[in-house]
Design a protein around this motif. Structure first.
Motif, mmCIF file in Angstrom:
data_model
loop_
_atom_site.group_PDB
_atom_site.id
_atom_site.type_symbol
_atom_site.label_atom_id
_atom_site.label_comp_id
_atom_site.label_asym_id
_atom_site.label_seq_id
_atom_site.Cartn_x
_atom_site.Cartn_y
_atom_site.Cartn_z
ATOM 1 N N TRP A 57 0.707 -1.140 -0.065
ATOM 2 C CA TRP A 57 0.000 -0.024 0.058
ATOM 3 C C TRP A 57 0.801 1.173 -0.019
ATOM 4 O O TRP A 57 0.493 2.364 -0.740
ATOM 5 C CB TRP A 57 -0.949 0.023 1.224
ATOM 6 C CG TRP A 57 -1.725 -1.316 1.561
ATOM 7 C CD1 TRP A 57 -1.971 -1.795 2.747
ATOM 8 C CD2 TRP A 57 -2.117 -1.983 0.448
ATOM 9 N NE1 TRP A 57 -2.519 -2.971 2.402
ATOM 10 C CE2 TRP A 57 -2.886 -3.244 1.140
ATOM 11 C CE3 TRP A 57 -2.568 -2.033 -1.009
ATOM 12 C CZ2 TRP A 57 -3.652 -4.200 0.578
ATOM 13 C CZ3 TRP A 57 -3.301 -2.867 -1.757
ATOM 14 C CH2 TRP A 57 -3.878 -4.112 -0.836
ATOM 15 N N ASP A 61 1.210 5.552 -2.041
ATOM 16 C CA ASP A 61 0.960 6.657 -1.554
ATOM 17 C C ASP A 61 1.274 7.868 -2.428
ATOM 18 O O ASP A 61 0.129 8.638 -2.500
ATOM 19 C CB ASP A 61 1.963 6.891 -0.282
ATOM 20 C CG ASP A 61 1.500 5.904 0.850
ATOM 21 O OD1 ASP A 61 0.396 5.327 0.759
ATOM 22 O OD2 ASP A 61 2.394 5.595 1.801
ATOM 23 N N SER A 64 -1.499 7.851 -5.213
ATOM 24 C CA SER A 64 -2.955 8.247 -4.627
ATOM 25 C C SER A 64 -3.191 9.751 -4.188
ATOM 26 O O SER A 64 -4.158 10.184 -4.545
ATOM 27 C CB SER A 64 -3.254 7.385 -3.365
ATOM 28 O OG SER A 64 -3.204 6.041 -3.456
ATOM 29 N N ALA A 65 -1.865 10.274 -3.976
ATOM 30 C CA ALA A 65 -1.924 11.612 -3.470
ATOM 31 C C ALA A 65 -1.832 12.624 -4.857
ATOM 32 O O ALA A 65 -2.611 13.721 -4.968
ATOM 33 C CB ALA A 65 -0.986 12.037 -2.604
ATOM 34 N N TYR A 87 -7.498 3.617 -7.836
ATOM 35 C CA TYR A 87 -8.624 3.525 -6.813
ATOM 36 C C TYR A 87 -8.592 1.784 -6.700
ATOM 37 O O TYR A 87 -8.397 1.003 -7.660
ATOM 38 C CB TYR A 87 -9.948 3.788 -7.369
ATOM 39 C CG TYR A 87 -9.916 5.542 -7.756
ATOM 40 C CD1 TYR A 87 -10.369 6.206 -6.504
ATOM 41 C CD2 TYR A 87 -9.631 5.908 -8.898
ATOM 42 C CE1 TYR A 87 -10.535 7.642 -6.673
ATOM 43 C CE2 TYR A 87 -9.545 7.338 -8.990
ATOM 44 C CZ TYR A 87 -10.106 8.102 -8.002
ATOM 45 O OH TYR A 87 -10.037 9.615 -8.163
ATOM 46 N N VAL A 162 -12.529 7.289 -2.965
ATOM 47 C CA VAL A 162 -11.417 7.757 -2.688
ATOM 48 C C VAL A 162 -10.167 6.828 -3.033
ATOM 49 O O VAL A 162 -10.413 5.950 -3.319
ATOM 50 C CB VAL A 162 -11.501 7.643 -0.967
ATOM 51 C CG1 VAL A 162 -12.526 8.522 -0.460
ATOM 52 C CG2 VAL A 162 -11.512 6.208 -0.379
ATOM 53 N N THR A 165 -4.912 4.258 -1.306
ATOM 54 C CA THR A 165 -4.468 4.179 -0.120
ATOM 55 C C THR A 165 -5.287 4.691 1.212
ATOM 56 O O THR A 165 -5.476 4.006 2.411
ATOM 57 C CB THR A 165 -2.932 5.036 0.180
ATOM 58 O OG1 THR A 165 -3.333 6.329 -0.288
ATOM 59 C CG2 THR A 165 -2.159 4.476 -0.713
ATOM 60 N N ASP A 166 -6.217 5.719 0.730
ATOM 61 C CA ASP A 166 -7.393 5.912 1.692
ATOM 62 C C ASP A 166 -8.162 5.096 1.875
ATOM 63 O O ASP A 166 -8.857 4.793 3.295
ATOM 64 C CB ASP A 166 -8.066 7.269 0.976
ATOM 65 C CG ASP A 166 -6.942 8.550 0.982
ATOM 66 O OD1 ASP A 166 -6.211 8.642 1.901
ATOM 67 O OD2 ASP A 166 -7.355 9.292 0.048
ATOM 68 N N LYS A 167 -8.727 4.340 0.964
ATOM 69 C CA LYS A 167 -9.694 3.170 1.182
ATOM 70 C C LYS A 167 -9.138 1.847 2.014
ATOM 71 O O LYS A 167 -9.687 1.553 2.918
ATOM 72 C CB LYS A 167 -9.989 2.535 -0.259
ATOM 73 C CG LYS A 167 -10.970 1.092 -0.272
ATOM 74 C CD LYS A 167 -12.245 1.461 0.445
ATOM 75 C CE LYS A 167 -13.030 2.454 -0.397
ATOM 76 N NZ LYS A 167 -14.387 2.417 0.135
ATOM 77 N N LYS A 169 -6.736 2.409 4.483
ATOM 78 C CA LYS A 169 -6.691 2.662 5.865
ATOM 79 C C LYS A 169 -7.872 2.947 6.411
ATOM 80 O O LYS A 169 -7.932 2.870 7.515
ATOM 81 C CB LYS A 169 -5.992 4.369 5.558
ATOM 82 C CG LYS A 169 -4.293 4.328 5.128
ATOM 83 C CD LYS A 169 -3.879 5.891 4.974
ATOM 84 C CE LYS A 169 -2.591 5.816 4.590
ATOM 85 N NZ LYS A 169 -1.799 7.099 4.363
ATOM 86 N N GLY A 170 -8.935 2.966 5.565
ATOM 87 C CA GLY A 170 -10.211 3.057 6.240
ATOM 88 C C GLY A 170 -10.773 1.693 6.825
ATOM 89 O O GLY A 170 -11.624 1.579 7.272
#
Length: 304
Positions: A57, A61, A64-65, A87, A162, A165-167, A169-170
């Motif tokens: 993941w 990073d 994703s940003a 995504y 999202v 990486t946000d997915k 982390k959630g």
């Protein structure tokens, strides 16, 4: 900003190269090699290389940003860089151990539909061709695939998603294995699909239809496929711990590919490569009896 000036890669190859993660790796201690699941790691190896999911993941990073920059060359030899955001489109992680009940019950809370692997295990497809009992056959399928630890199938529109990486982390609070599991812990049936949507290109050129092309890449998550070639010891011998493991896609689907920007290279072989990768992705989903929403949407497939 460095623009692509070489001619060693076609536009398709450039996309695949620039969106393929390379994950920091380690070699498994020799004392642990003997404990590997031999259904998943049949080859006797002197060294077994692996990565952790947390490092996988992390390799997404920056993309994703800010997006992954893909240098491409247009038909008029104009160079530009197209940026894509990744995504999480779909993922299934199978391990040797059964997940706790509360994790299984909460799968639907993350937006996935009923476990596709459970459907497989309950289906007529589990009947044995060798005359064994159905129970024996189900046992074999379960042990070959492993136990489903986590799955997710995205069904939102692109604008409602999202970045990858946000997915993750959630989800890792409820599923800590998303960070701690290693590729050697996962069965060969473990995989993920990443959808790549374009956001902008530099320099801002005229409107070009193929610059709106979206991609869907399929990647294995298991180390077992790294052991498929038992004659690969020479390559392994010169590698050092931490060199990194590359995870190129084994399957691919595209959406809104309306021109030849992505398939005009390599004397037509890129077009054949896209078709071949699409066929492999389709076969993979059929083998696992998975309904992948994005794949169906990208390809216009309607499956019952």
């Amino acid at each position: 900003m460095i623009f692509y000036t070489g001619l060693t890669r076609s536009n398709l190859e450039s996309f695949l190269h620039c969106t393929t993660p390379t994950v920091k790796s380690k070699f498994l201690p020799k004392s642990e090699i003997r404990n590997l699941n031999r259904l998943w790691h049949p080859w006797e190896r002197e060294n077994v290389e692996y990565f952790t999911l947390s490092d996988l993941w992390s390799s997404y990073d920056e993309w994703s940003a800010y997006g992954a920059g893909v240098p491409i060359v247009l038909n008029d030899d104009e160079n530009l860089v197209q940026y894509y955001v990744p995504y999480l489109s779909a993922i299934q992680i199978f391990t040797s151990n059964s997940p706790v009940r509360e994790e299984t019950d909460s799968l639907s809370d993350l937006g996935s539909y009923e476990s596709e692997s459970d459907k497989l295990w309950r289906s007529d497809g589990c009947s044995s061709e060798d005359g064994g009992s159905e129970q024996d056959s189900v046992w074999y399928v379960n042990n070959r695939l492993g136990c489903l630890y986590f799955e997710y199938f995205e069904r939102s529109t692109p604008y409602g998603r999202v970045p990858l990486t946000d997915k993750i982390k959630g989800s890792c609070g409820r599923y800590p294995g998303l960070m701690s599991l290693r590729s050697v812990d996962l069965s060969p049936a473990s995989w993920m699909a990443v959808s790549w949507y374009p956001i902008y290109h530099i320099p801002m050129a005229r409107s070009i239809k193929d610059l709106s092309t979206c991609f869907l890449t399929y990647h294995t998550l298991s180390s077992s496929f790294q052991d498929m070639d038992p004659d690969n010891d020479d390559v392994e011998g010169v590698r050092k711990e931490g060199d990194g493991i590359s995870l190129p896609p084994f399957g691919l689907a595209t959406y809104k590919m309306q021109g030849d920007v992505w398939v005009s290279g390599n004397c037509g072989m890129d077009r054949d490569k896209v078709a071949s990768l699409l066929s492999v992705a389709d076969s993979w989903l059929k083998q696992l009896r998975v309904q992948h929403h994005d794949f169906n949407y990208f390809t216009g497939t309607r499956r019952g």
